[in-house]
Design a protein around this motif. Structure first.
Motif, short mmCIF file in Angstrom:
data_model
loop_
_atom_site.label_atom_id
_atom_site.label_comp_id
_atom_site.label_asym_id
_atom_site.label_seq_id
_atom_site.Cartn_x
_atom_site.Cartn_y
_atom_site.Cartn_z
N ARG A 20 0.88 -1.07 -0.13
CA ARG A 20 -0.28 -0.21 -0.09
C ARG A 20 0.99 1.14 0.20
O ARG A 20 0.55 2.56 -0.55
CB ARG A 20 -1.00 -0.16 1.09
CG ARG A 20 -1.80 1.16 1.31
CD ARG A 20 -2.85 1.16 2.53
NE ARG A 20 -3.96 0.23 2.27
CZ ARG A 20 -5.06 0.46 1.55
NH1 ARG A 20 -5.28 1.91 1.21
NH2 ARG A 20 -5.98 -0.34 1.23
N ASP A 21 1.93 1.15 0.74
CA ASP A 21 2.75 2.50 0.93
C ASP A 21 3.97 2.46 -0.24
O ASP A 21 4.93 3.22 -0.20
CB ASP A 21 3.43 2.39 2.21
CG ASP A 21 4.30 1.46 2.45
OD1 ASP A 21 4.50 0.21 1.81
OD2 ASP A 21 4.99 1.43 3.38
N ALA A 22 3.84 1.49 -1.25
CA ALA A 22 4.75 1.69 -2.34
C ALA A 22 5.07 2.95 -3.29
O ALA A 22 4.08 3.63 -3.38
CB ALA A 22 4.59 0.46 -3.45
N VAL A 23 5.87 3.25 -3.61
CA VAL A 23 6.54 4.33 -4.59
C VAL A 23 5.70 4.01 -5.55
O VAL A 23 6.13 2.93 -6.05
CB VAL A 23 7.85 4.76 -4.46
CG1 VAL A 23 8.05 5.79 -5.62
CG2 VAL A 23 8.45 5.14 -3.07
N ALA A 24 5.05 4.96 -6.28
CA ALA A 24 4.29 4.56 -7.67
C ALA A 24 4.80 5.74 -8.73
O ALA A 24 5.05 6.60 -8.42
CB ALA A 24 2.78 4.43 -7.53
N VAL A 25 4.39 5.10 -10.09
CA VAL A 25 4.60 6.06 -11.21
C VAL A 25 3.40 6.11 -11.95
O VAL A 25 2.42 5.41 -11.74
CB VAL A 25 5.91 5.57 -11.97
CG1 VAL A 25 7.23 5.60 -11.39
CG2 VAL A 25 5.69 4.31 -12.66
N ARG A 26 3.38 7.14 -12.86
CA ARG A 26 2.20 7.30 -13.54
C ARG A 26 2.43 7.00 -14.96
O ARG A 26 3.63 7.05 -15.39
CB ARG A 26 1.69 8.79 -13.69
CG ARG A 26 1.33 9.32 -12.09
CD ARG A 26 0.82 10.50 -12.15
NE ARG A 26 1.90 11.57 -12.90
CZ ARG A 26 2.84 12.07 -12.56
NH1 ARG A 26 3.10 12.01 -10.71
NH2 ARG A 26 3.61 12.92 -12.78
N PRO A 27 1.56 6.33 -16.08
CA PRO A 27 1.77 6.14 -17.22
C PRO A 27 2.48 7.22 -18.04
O PRO A 27 3.30 6.67 -18.92
CB PRO A 27 0.48 5.84 -17.73
CG PRO A 27 -0.58 5.86 -16.44
CD PRO A 27 0.21 6.49 -15.63
N ASP A 28 2.38 8.48 -17.90
CA ASP A 28 3.09 9.59 -18.64
C ASP A 28 4.47 9.83 -18.08
O ASP A 28 5.14 10.83 -18.69
CB ASP A 28 2.07 10.77 -18.75
CG ASP A 28 0.88 10.47 -19.49
OD1 ASP A 28 0.93 9.70 -20.53
OD2 ASP A 28 -0.01 11.35 -19.34
N ASP A 29 5.13 9.28 -16.97
CA ASP A 29 6.33 9.54 -16.71
C ASP A 29 7.21 8.92 -17.49
O ASP A 29 7.14 8.04 -18.28
CB ASP A 29 6.42 8.84 -14.93
CG ASP A 29 5.70 9.21 -14.19
OD1 ASP A 29 5.22 10.45 -14.11
OD2 ASP A 29 5.47 8.75 -12.98
N GLU A 30 8.25 10.01 -17.53
CA GLU A 30 9.40 9.64 -18.54
C GLU A 30 10.52 8.74 -18.11
O GLU A 30 10.55 8.41 -16.87
CB GLU A 30 10.12 10.79 -18.88
CG GLU A 30 9.26 11.83 -19.72
CD GLU A 30 10.08 13.03 -20.16
OE1 GLU A 30 11.32 13.20 -19.77
OE2 GLU A 30 9.27 13.80 -21.07
N LEU A 31 10.97 7.71 -18.94
CA LEU A 31 11.65 6.60 -18.46
C LEU A 31 12.94 7.05 -17.69
O LEU A 31 13.32 6.52 -16.67
CB LEU A 31 12.37 5.86 -19.66
CG LEU A 31 11.01 5.29 -20.68
CD1 LEU A 31 11.59 4.43 -21.76
CD2 LEU A 31 10.10 4.55 -19.74
N PRO A 32 13.72 8.06 -18.01
CA PRO A 32 14.83 8.49 -17.09
C PRO A 32 14.46 8.87 -15.63
O PRO A 32 15.37 8.41 -14.54
CB PRO A 32 15.48 9.65 -17.87
CG PRO A 32 15.21 9.55 -19.14
CD PRO A 32 13.88 8.99 -19.01
N ALA A 33 13.29 9.57 -15.50
CA ALA A 33 12.81 9.82 -14.25
C ALA A 33 12.42 8.79 -13.43
O ALA A 33 12.84 8.40 -12.07
CB ALA A 33 11.75 10.72 -14.25
N VAL A 34 11.97 7.71 -14.02
CA VAL A 34 11.43 6.22 -13.44
C VAL A 34 12.73 5.54 -13.08
O VAL A 34 12.85 5.17 -11.82
CB VAL A 34 10.61 5.65 -14.25
CG1 VAL A 34 10.25 3.97 -13.69
CG2 VAL A 34 9.25 6.32 -14.34
#
Length: 92
Positions: A20-34
């Motif tokens: 539940r407390d996991a860091v998450a990303v969004r579909p539009d996030d750019e690959l280098p940032a992820v």
């Protein structure tokens, strides 16, 4: 070349247990940032969320496969097989 997570994420998200407390990303996030987020969070898998809904996951293997497949189509056969295996597209 893939630039956003939606282009490389794995679905469905239910294949992995996501805290539940996991860091998450969004579909539009750019690959280098992820990649940077994975490094700072000390993880190799992140959930992909759309609002409050988990829609998939992205792993370091997913990102590596895309990088190896798209960077150089004439790459060494060993590394191409590694990328294909990571992407689940390896042949017999």
């Amino acid at each position: 070349m893939a630039q956003h997570i939606r282009e490389v994420m794995t679905t469905p998200a239910a294949t992995r247990s996501i805290p539940r407390d996991a860091v998450a990303v969004r579909p539009d996030d750019e690959l280098p940032a992820v990649v940077a987020l994975m490094r700072s969070a000390g993880t190799t898998v992140l959930p992909v969320v759309d609002g409050a809904r988990t829609i998939g996951t992205v792993s370091l293997d997913d990102l590596l496969a895309v990088l190896l497949m798209e960077t150089d189509n004439t790459a060494d056969p060993y590394y191409r097989r590694l990328a294909e295996a990571s992407a689940g597209t390896a042949g017999p």
